[in-house]
Design a protein around this motif. Structure first.
Motif, PDB file in Angstrom:
ATOM      1  N   THR A 142       0.701  -1.266   0.137  1.00 41.76           N
ATOM      2  CA  THR A 142       0.052  -0.077  -0.095  1.00 41.76           C
ATOM      3  C   THR A 142       0.876   1.370  -0.250  1.00 41.76           C
ATOM      4  O   THR A 142       1.959   1.096   0.432  1.00 41.76           O
ATOM      5  N   ARG A 151     -10.080   9.729   3.671  1.00 38.32           N
ATOM      6  CA  ARG A 151     -10.869   8.678   3.076  1.00 38.32           C
ATOM      7  C   ARG A 151      -9.793   7.935   2.122  1.00 38.32           C
ATOM      8  O   ARG A 151     -10.121   6.753   2.048  1.00 38.32           O
ATOM      9  N   ALA A 152      -8.797   8.501   1.462  1.00 37.89           N
ATOM     10  CA  ALA A 152      -7.928   7.553   0.699  1.00 37.89           C
ATOM     11  C   ALA A 152      -7.250   6.604   1.430  1.00 37.89           C
ATOM     12  O   ALA A 152      -6.679   5.438   1.043  1.00 37.89           O
ATOM     13  N   ALA A 154      -8.406   4.728   4.133  1.00 36.32           N
ATOM     14  CA  ALA A 154      -9.304   4.007   4.159  1.00 36.32           C
ATOM     15  C   ALA A 154      -9.404   2.845   2.958  1.00 36.32           C
ATOM     16  O   ALA A 154      -9.300   1.799   3.139  1.00 36.32           O
ATOM     17  N   THR A 155      -9.394   3.499   1.766  1.00 41.92           N
ATOM     18  CA  THR A 155      -9.311   2.618   0.394  1.00 41.92           C
ATOM     19  C   THR A 155      -8.135   2.069   0.209  1.00 41.92           C
ATOM     20  O   THR A 155      -7.992   0.828  -0.111  1.00 41.92           O
ATOM     21  N   ASN A 156      -7.123   2.671   0.666  1.00 38.44           N
ATOM     22  CA  ASN A 156      -5.564   2.236   0.331  1.00 38.44           C
ATOM     23  C   ASN A 156      -5.454   1.012   1.155  1.00 38.44           C
ATOM     24  O   ASN A 156      -4.614   0.335   0.774  1.00 38.44           O
ATOM     25  N   SER A 158      -7.800  -1.184   2.489  1.00 45.21           N
ATOM     26  CA  SER A 158      -8.968  -2.258   2.413  1.00 45.21           C
ATOM     27  C   SER A 158      -8.542  -3.359   1.658  1.00 45.21           C
ATOM     28  O   SER A 158      -7.626  -3.205   0.619  1.00 45.21           O
ATOM     29  N   ASP A 159      -8.844  -4.503   2.059  1.00 48.45           N
ATOM     30  CA  ASP A 159      -8.187  -5.924   1.083  1.00 48.45           C
ATOM     31  C   ASP A 159      -6.796  -5.878   1.348  1.00 48.45           C
ATOM     32  O   ASP A 159      -6.128  -6.698   0.360  1.00 48.45           O
TER      33      ASP A 159
END
Ligand SMILES: [Zn+2]
Length: 214
Positions: A142, A151-152, A154-156, A158-159
């Protein structure tokens, strides 16, 4: 109560030093640095309490930077012991496993150690629990969370994590510094999805500002 003989012997061989500034000190933080101010636990977005030694500033931030970048992995032991001192007894649930947030294998190879895994081991020894450093794996490399907005972040992440072994009944998650909680929450979700109850998230420090590089 007098110090045990083994403590005296260890001090004689290698005097204890302040984790913040490296001067000889019987305390984890010397008188000049001072112990971090205690902070109230905060709930993560999953409702798990986040406990920390203090805010990411001053001598505590200096100690974490020394642990990771000097690098000085031996600092994990006194810092882990200090963490044990700030945890409520309810966290000391027998049978719980202390699980560090993993580094990506590439970063692990660069640094040679996962600072959170070392702190987890030190804390586990103090608390009479088991740490499981390889329970979670970081399967996706990541971007540095420090370079992203909330926000970025959290997306960064996830998974980014998977479970590498059988899920324990209950776990305590540990990371060095918690900022938005996005990274620890991604780990909590992986564990909870497999039936693990995550009792607490433990961090050396919490920051509301820009997170340090991991
Ligand atoms: Zn000091």
């Amino acid at each position: 109560m007098p110090a045990p003989f083994t403590d005296w012997l260890c001090d004689w061989i290698a005097p204890r030093r302040c984790v913040g500034c490296d001067t000889v000190s019987r305390d984890t933080f010397c008188a000049a640095c001072g112990a971090p101010d205690p902070i109230e636990p905060e709930l993560s977005e999953d409702g798990v309490p986040i406990h920390a030694l203090g805010s990411y500033q001053g001598p505590l931030a200096a100690a974490i930077r020394r642990l990771k970048y000097t690098p000085c992995p031996a600092l994990a032991r006194p810092l882990g012991a200090a963490l044990a001192g700030v945890l409520p007894r309810a966290v000391l649930e027998p049978g719980s496993v202390i699980v560090p947030v993993p580094l990506h294998p590439r970063r692990l190879a660069e640094r040679g150690f996962n600072q959170s895994a070392l702190v987890a081991r030190a804390l586990a020894e103090r608390m009479g629990l088991r740490s499981q450093p390889r329970l979670l794996s970081r399967v996706r490399e990541t971007a540095q969370q420090a370079e992203l907005d909330r926000r970025a972040r959290a997306t960064n992440v996830s998974d980014a994590f998977t479970l590498s072994a059988r899920a324990p009944r209950s776990a305590i998650l540990i990371d060095d510094v918690v900022t938005t909680g996005a990274t620890v929450s991604a780990c909590v979700r992986v564990l909870v999805a497999q039936g693990t109850r995550v009792i607490a998230i433990i961090a050396l420090a919490r920051t509301t500002g820009r997170p340090p590089l991991s």
